[in-house]
Design a protein around this motif. Structure first.
Motif, PDB file in Angstrom:
ATOM      1  N   ASP A 186       0.801  -1.219   0.000  1.00  0.00           N
ATOM      2  CA  ASP A 186       0.000   0.000   0.000  1.00  0.00           C
ATOM      3  C   ASP A 186       0.839   1.277   0.000  1.00  0.00           C
ATOM      4  O   ASP A 186       0.313   2.340  -0.288  1.00  0.00           O
ATOM      5  CB  ASP A 186      -0.907   0.027   1.240  1.00  0.00           C
ATOM      6  CG  ASP A 186      -1.853  -1.143   1.294  1.00  0.00           C
ATOM      7  OD1 ASP A 186      -2.421  -1.488   0.248  1.00  0.00           O
ATOM      8  OD2 ASP A 186      -2.027  -1.717   2.382  1.00  0.00           O
ATOM      9  N   THR A 187       2.113   1.186   0.352  1.00  0.00           N
ATOM     10  CA  THR A 187       2.893   2.407   0.594  1.00  0.00           C
ATOM     11  C   THR A 187       4.144   2.571  -0.270  1.00  0.00           C
ATOM     12  O   THR A 187       4.724   3.646  -0.282  1.00  0.00           O
ATOM     13  CB  THR A 187       3.328   2.468   2.069  1.00  0.00           C
ATOM     14  OG1 THR A 187       4.155   1.342   2.367  1.00  0.00           O
ATOM     15  CG2 THR A 187       2.123   2.487   2.996  1.00  0.00           C
ATOM     16  N   TYR A 188       4.572   1.534  -0.973  1.00  0.00           N
ATOM     17  CA  TYR A 188       5.861   1.630  -1.648  1.00  0.00           C
ATOM     18  C   TYR A 188       5.854   2.595  -2.826  1.00  0.00           C
ATOM     19  O   TYR A 188       6.889   3.151  -3.175  1.00  0.00           O
ATOM     20  CB  TYR A 188       6.383   0.252  -2.075  1.00  0.00           C
ATOM     21  CG  TYR A 188       5.797  -0.320  -3.344  1.00  0.00           C
ATOM     22  CD1 TYR A 188       6.465  -0.184  -4.554  1.00  0.00           C
ATOM     23  CD2 TYR A 188       4.596  -1.013  -3.331  1.00  0.00           C
ATOM     24  CE1 TYR A 188       5.941  -0.724  -5.720  1.00  0.00           C
ATOM     25  CE2 TYR A 188       4.076  -1.558  -4.479  1.00  0.00           C
ATOM     26  CZ  TYR A 188       4.745  -1.408  -5.675  1.00  0.00           C
ATOM     27  OH  TYR A 188       4.238  -1.931  -6.828  1.00  0.00           O
ATOM     28  N   ARG A 189       4.703   2.828  -3.445  1.00  0.00           N
ATOM     29  CA  ARG A 189       4.651   3.710  -4.620  1.00  0.00           C
ATOM     30  C   ARG A 189       4.432   5.163  -4.271  1.00  0.00           C
ATOM     31  O   ARG A 189       4.705   6.027  -5.092  1.00  0.00           O
ATOM     32  CB  ARG A 189       3.534   3.272  -5.565  1.00  0.00           C
ATOM     33  CG  ARG A 189       3.825   2.002  -6.282  1.00  0.00           C
ATOM     34  CD  ARG A 189       2.657   1.628  -7.147  1.00  0.00           C
ATOM     35  NE  ARG A 189       1.557   1.201  -6.276  1.00  0.00           N
ATOM     36  CZ  ARG A 189       0.812   0.149  -6.483  1.00  0.00           C
ATOM     37  NH1 ARG A 189       0.998  -0.579  -7.547  1.00  0.00           N
ATOM     38  NH2 ARG A 189      -0.141  -0.171  -5.647  1.00  0.00           N
ATOM     39  N   ASN A 190       3.891   5.462  -3.106  1.00  0.00           N
ATOM     40  CA  ASN A 190       3.543   6.845  -2.810  1.00  0.00           C
ATOM     41  C   ASN A 190       4.131   7.357  -1.493  1.00  0.00           C
ATOM     42  O   ASN A 190       4.836   8.342  -1.475  1.00  0.00           O
ATOM     43  CB  ASN A 190       2.021   7.034  -2.822  1.00  0.00           C
ATOM     44  CG  ASN A 190       1.303   5.966  -2.031  1.00  0.00           C
ATOM     45  OD1 ASN A 190       1.801   5.470  -1.037  1.00  0.00           O
ATOM     46  ND2 ASN A 190       0.113   5.598  -2.471  1.00  0.00           N
ATOM     47  N   LEU A 233       8.262  10.252   1.838  1.00  0.00           N
ATOM     48  CA  LEU A 233       9.055  10.318   3.063  1.00  0.00           C
ATOM     49  C   LEU A 233      10.535  10.516   2.766  1.00  0.00           C
ATOM     50  O   LEU A 233      11.229  11.241   3.482  1.00  0.00           O
ATOM     51  CB  LEU A 233       8.858   9.053   3.900  1.00  0.00           C
ATOM     52  CG  LEU A 233       7.493   8.864   4.546  1.00  0.00           C
ATOM     53  CD1 LEU A 233       7.419   7.499   5.221  1.00  0.00           C
ATOM     54  CD2 LEU A 233       7.195   9.975   5.532  1.00  0.00           C
ATOM     55  N   THR A 234      11.012   9.880   1.712  1.00  0.00           N
ATOM     56  CA  THR A 234      12.417  10.031   1.326  1.00  0.00           C
ATOM     57  C   THR A 234      12.756  11.494   1.060  1.00  0.00           C
ATOM     58  O   THR A 234      13.828  11.969   1.435  1.00  0.00           O
ATOM     59  CB  THR A 234      12.723   9.173   0.085  1.00  0.00           C
ATOM     60  OG1 THR A 234      12.470   7.812   0.412  1.00  0.00           O
ATOM     61  CG2 THR A 234      14.159   9.314  -0.365  1.00  0.00           C
ATOM     62  N   LEU A 235      11.828  12.212   0.456  1.00  0.00           N
ATOM     63  CA  LEU A 235      12.062  13.620   0.119  1.00  0.00           C
ATOM     64  C   LEU A 235      11.766  14.577   1.271  1.00  0.00           C
ATOM     65  O   LEU A 235      12.490  15.550   1.478  1.00  0.00           O
ATOM     66  CB  LEU A 235      11.201  14.007  -1.084  1.00  0.00           C
ATOM     67  CG  LEU A 235      11.485  13.247  -2.375  1.00  0.00           C
ATOM     68  CD1 LEU A 235      10.433  13.590  -3.422  1.00  0.00           C
ATOM     69  CD2 LEU A 235      12.879  13.545  -2.883  1.00  0.00           C
ATOM     70  N   ILE A 271      12.054  -4.065  -1.765  1.00  0.00           N
ATOM     71  CA  ILE A 271      13.158  -3.813  -2.692  1.00  0.00           C
ATOM     72  C   ILE A 271      12.986  -2.458  -3.358  1.00  0.00           C
ATOM     73  O   ILE A 271      13.928  -1.663  -3.438  1.00  0.00           O
ATOM     74  CB  ILE A 271      13.276  -4.951  -3.722  1.00  0.00           C
ATOM     75  CG1 ILE A 271      13.713  -6.236  -3.019  1.00  0.00           C
ATOM     76  CG2 ILE A 271      14.240  -4.583  -4.846  1.00  0.00           C
ATOM     77  CD1 ILE A 271      13.725  -7.464  -3.909  1.00  0.00           C
ATOM     78  N   ALA A 272      11.778  -2.163  -3.833  1.00  0.00           N
ATOM     79  CA  ALA A 272      11.526  -0.871  -4.481  1.00  0.00           C
ATOM     80  C   ALA A 272      11.745   0.286  -3.510  1.00  0.00           C
ATOM     81  O   ALA A 272      12.317   1.322  -3.884  1.00  0.00           O
ATOM     82  CB  ALA A 272      10.109  -0.837  -5.032  1.00  0.00           C
ATOM     83  N   VAL A 273      11.335   0.120  -2.266  1.00  0.00           N
ATOM     84  CA  VAL A 273      11.513   1.170  -1.256  1.00  0.00           C
ATOM     85  C   VAL A 273      12.999   1.415  -0.997  1.00  0.00           C
ATOM     86  O   VAL A 273      13.463   2.560  -0.982  1.00  0.00           O
ATOM     87  CB  VAL A 273      10.791   0.794   0.054  1.00  0.00           C
ATOM     88  CG1 VAL A 273      11.156   1.754   1.184  1.00  0.00           C
ATOM     89  CG2 VAL A 273       9.288   0.757  -0.165  1.00  0.00           C
ATOM     90  N   ILE A 274      13.747   0.359  -0.818  1.00  0.00           N
ATOM     91  CA  ILE A 274      15.184   0.493  -0.522  1.00  0.00           C
ATOM     92  C   ILE A 274      15.923   1.111  -1.697  1.00  0.00           C
ATOM     93  O   ILE A 274      16.714   2.046  -1.523  1.00  0.00           O
ATOM     94  CB  ILE A 274      15.777  -0.870  -0.125  1.00  0.00           C
ATOM     95  CG1 ILE A 274      15.197  -1.328   1.218  1.00  0.00           C
ATOM     96  CG2 ILE A 274      17.301  -0.804  -0.060  1.00  0.00           C
ATOM     97  CD1 ILE A 274      15.480  -2.775   1.566  1.00  0.00           C
ATOM     98  N   VAL A 275      15.679   0.625  -2.892  1.00  0.00           N
ATOM     99  CA  VAL A 275      16.390   1.132  -4.071  1.00  0.00           C
ATOM    100  C   VAL A 275      16.034   2.591  -4.330  1.00  0.00           C
ATOM    101  O   VAL A 275      16.918   3.417  -4.589  1.00  0.00           O
ATOM    102  CB  VAL A 275      16.104   0.257  -5.305  1.00  0.00           C
ATOM    103  CG1 VAL A 275      16.633   0.897  -6.575  1.00  0.00           C
ATOM    104  CG2 VAL A 275      16.711  -1.126  -5.115  1.00  0.00           C
ATOM    105  N   ASP A 276      14.758   2.943  -4.258  1.00  0.00           N
ATOM    106  CA  ASP A 276      14.347   4.333  -4.472  1.00  0.00           C
ATOM    107  C   ASP A 276      15.015   5.258  -3.453  1.00  0.00           C
ATOM    108  O   ASP A 276      15.527   6.326  -3.809  1.00  0.00           O
ATOM    109  CB  ASP A 276      12.827   4.451  -4.387  1.00  0.00           C
ATOM    110  CG  ASP A 276      12.352   5.881  -4.572  1.00  0.00           C
ATOM    111  OD1 ASP A 276      12.493   6.405  -5.699  1.00  0.00           O
ATOM    112  OD2 ASP A 276      11.839   6.470  -3.596  1.00  0.00           O
TER     113      ASP A 276
END
Length: 105
Positions: A10-14, A19-21, A63-68
Motif C-alpha cells: 500500500d505504501t511503496y509507490r507513494n 518520506l524520502t524527500l 526492494i523498491a523502497v530500498i532502491v528508491d
C-alpha cells in the motif's frame, strides 16, 4: 527508532518516496528497521504485522523502497545487508522462498 507493521504493498509507490524527500530521517529509520527484520528473520518485510511477516500481498515491495531511497541519497543504513537481502529474495527458488512460495504450482 524501530518501525513495524509495514503494509508495503500500500505504501511503496507513494508514501515511501514522499518520506524520502520530506522526512529523510524517518525514512532512514524505516530502512534500518526493514534491514533489521531481514537480519532477524532472513527476509525483508512485505507486510509485517505484530512482529511477524504475514506473507500476504504479492511481490517484493521492500526492494523498491530500498532502491528508491538509495538512489535519492539515503545511505545511512546497512547497504550491504540490504543488497544481500534483495539478492536472496530475487534468486532463491520458490520452494525455498517464503516471499514467493504461493506462486508454486
Amino acid at each position: 527508532t524501530r518501525y513495524s507493521v509495514f503494509s508495503l504493498w500500500d505504501t511503496y509507490r507513494n508514501l515511501h518516496p514522499l518520506l524520502t524527500l520530506v522526512y529523510p530521517e524517518r525514512q532512514t529509520d524505516m530502512l534500518r528497521s526493514m534491514v533489521d527484520m531481514y537480519k532477524e528473520h532472513g527476509w525483508l518485510p512485505r507486510w509485517e504485522l505484530f512482529g511477524r511477516e504475514t506473507y500476504t500481498m504479492e511481490g517484493d515491495p521492500a526492494i523498491a523502497v530500498i532502491v528508491d531511497s538509495y538512489l535519492k541519497g539515503l545511505r545511512d543504513f546497512d547497504v550491504e545487508a540490504a543488497y544481500e537481502a534483495m539478492k536472496r529474495s530475487a534468486t532463491t527458488p520458490g520452494k525455498d522462498n517464503p516471499i514467493r512460495l504461493k506462486f508454486i504450482v
